[in-house]
Scaffold this motif. Sequence first.
Motif, mmCIF file in Angstrom:
data_model
loop_
_atom_site.group_PDB
_atom_site.id
_atom_site.type_symbol
_atom_site.label_atom_id
_atom_site.label_comp_id
_atom_site.label_asym_id
_atom_site.label_seq_id
_atom_site.Cartn_x
_atom_site.Cartn_y
_atom_site.Cartn_z
ATOM 1 N N PHE A 1 0.828 -1.198 0.000
ATOM 2 C CA PHE A 1 0.000 0.000 0.000
ATOM 3 C C PHE A 1 0.866 1.253 0.000
ATOM 4 O O PHE A 1 2.003 1.250 0.470
ATOM 5 C CB PHE A 1 -0.867 0.061 1.280
ATOM 6 C CG PHE A 1 -1.605 -1.195 1.616
ATOM 7 C CD1 PHE A 1 -1.079 -2.092 2.534
ATOM 8 C CD2 PHE A 1 -2.824 -1.478 1.036
ATOM 9 C CE1 PHE A 1 -1.749 -3.262 2.855
ATOM 10 C CE2 PHE A 1 -3.509 -2.645 1.359
ATOM 11 C CZ PHE A 1 -2.973 -3.534 2.268
ATOM 12 N N TYR B 1 0.058 5.017 1.590
ATOM 13 C CA TYR B 1 -0.850 5.869 2.332
ATOM 14 C C TYR B 1 -0.324 7.299 2.289
ATOM 15 O O TYR B 1 0.883 7.530 2.267
ATOM 16 C CB TYR B 1 -0.950 5.434 3.808
ATOM 17 C CG TYR B 1 -1.878 4.286 4.068
ATOM 18 C CD1 TYR B 1 -1.434 2.965 3.959
ATOM 19 C CD2 TYR B 1 -3.198 4.499 4.438
ATOM 20 C CE1 TYR B 1 -2.288 1.911 4.202
ATOM 21 C CE2 TYR B 1 -4.065 3.441 4.693
ATOM 22 C CZ TYR B 1 -3.598 2.153 4.571
ATOM 23 O OH TYR B 1 -4.443 1.104 4.824
ATOM 24 N N GLN C 1 -0.583 11.048 4.305
ATOM 25 C CA GLN C 1 -0.989 11.722 5.539
ATOM 26 C C GLN C 1 -0.780 13.225 5.368
ATOM 27 O O GLN C 1 0.322 13.736 5.513
ATOM 28 C CB GLN C 1 -0.203 11.211 6.750
ATOM 29 C CG GLN C 1 -0.728 11.777 8.072
ATOM 30 C CD GLN C 1 0.025 11.259 9.286
ATOM 31 O OE1 GLN C 1 1.235 11.080 9.251
ATOM 32 N NE2 GLN C 1 -0.699 11.019 10.374
ATOM 33 N N MET D 1 -5.028 9.489 7.829
ATOM 34 C CA MET D 1 -4.325 8.499 6.998
ATOM 35 C C MET D 1 -5.257 8.079 5.874
ATOM 36 O O MET D 1 -6.347 7.560 6.112
ATOM 37 C CB MET D 1 -3.941 7.273 7.835
ATOM 38 C CG MET D 1 -2.874 7.559 8.856
ATOM 39 S SD MET D 1 -1.268 7.833 8.119
ATOM 40 C CE MET D 1 -0.829 6.173 7.636
ATOM 41 N N LEU E 1 -5.679 6.004 2.178
ATOM 42 C CA LEU E 1 -5.111 5.039 1.240
ATOM 43 C C LEU E 1 -5.039 5.666 -0.143
ATOM 44 O O LEU E 1 -6.011 6.209 -0.638
ATOM 45 C CB LEU E 1 -5.971 3.777 1.190
ATOM 46 C CG LEU E 1 -5.473 2.720 0.214
ATOM 47 C CD1 LEU E 1 -4.211 2.058 0.768
ATOM 48 C CD2 LEU E 1 -6.542 1.670 -0.051
ATOM 49 N N ARG F 1 -3.289 0.414 -3.812
ATOM 50 C CA ARG F 1 -3.046 -0.917 -3.264
ATOM 51 C C ARG F 1 -2.546 -1.830 -4.374
ATOM 52 O O ARG F 1 -2.949 -1.716 -5.520
ATOM 53 C CB ARG F 1 -4.364 -1.465 -2.718
ATOM 54 C CG ARG F 1 -4.302 -2.879 -2.231
ATOM 55 C CD ARG F 1 -5.665 -3.541 -2.265
ATOM 56 N NE ARG F 1 -6.649 -2.848 -1.479
ATOM 57 C CZ ARG F 1 -7.656 -2.139 -2.011
ATOM 58 N NH1 ARG F 1 -7.777 -2.019 -3.304
ATOM 59 N NH2 ARG F 1 -8.526 -1.558 -1.224
ATOM 60 N N PHE G 1 3.478 7.193 3.098
ATOM 61 C CA PHE G 1 3.988 5.997 3.750
ATOM 62 C C PHE G 1 3.762 4.784 2.862
ATOM 63 O O PHE G 1 2.651 4.541 2.397
ATOM 64 C CB PHE G 1 3.263 5.752 5.082
ATOM 65 C CG PHE G 1 3.536 6.791 6.134
ATOM 66 C CD1 PHE G 1 2.678 7.863 6.313
ATOM 67 C CD2 PHE G 1 4.647 6.692 6.950
ATOM 68 C CE1 PHE G 1 2.920 8.823 7.281
ATOM 69 C CE2 PHE G 1 4.896 7.640 7.940
ATOM 70 C CZ PHE G 1 4.035 8.709 8.097
#
Lengths: 116, 113
Positions: free
Chosen positions: B35, B37, B39, B45, B47, B50, B91
């Motif tokens: 994934f 992510y 922020q 957070m 998504l 994926r 992330f």
Amino acid sequence: DTAVSQTPKYLVTQMGNDKSIKCEQNLGHDTMYWYKQDSKKFLKIMFSYNNKELIINETVPNRFSPKSPDKAHLNLHINSLELGDSAVYFCASSQGRTGGIDTEAFFGQGTRLTVV
Amino acid sequence: AQTVTQSQPEMSVQEAETVTLSCTYDTSENNYYLFWYKQPPSRQMILVIRQEAYKQQNATENRFSVNFQKAAKSFSLKISDSQLGDTAMYFCAFMTSYDKVIFGPGTSLSVIP
């Protein structure tokens, strides 16, 4: 409707106090997590529960005790708070590897804990 | 040990340009999920994209795409036509066989007008 909600959003408390952070998810997920994000933004997993059972405990001090009354709730209780506990705590949930399109972790908005 | 590495702590890109964020990971598992992510300053957070490890085709989601190299254990994120709203921490993460989601240290991306 909020998928993963945690309360409170902000928490300021003195050293030595005991505090709790609550988390609820309405996604029907089986797995819930607690993450700690430190001042450098590093996200570290603390606990993971699957259907109310603890499956991951990442060397977290005993002062931290998760409680899962049912699979939709995972609360975090912290005893004898220390300055180093100051961080943002995130609750998350997922359907896990069986989740298909729902595999990823869904996060709450975070709780900023400040210990003074 | 299963780890995720993001070698770029900070990056910047001009608005409308393309930027690639790198991520490498280490695992002995064959089947897992990856994934990215985001922020933003709001702390939420979100998504971004994926990828299932068993799928060879790289995932795409509008302006976001990945370059997944399973043998090299590399999972980079490409953001095309960068927008000011893309400014955030990014992330990289993966989910293990125990449904444990492990995060990299993050890359702080700034989009410059």
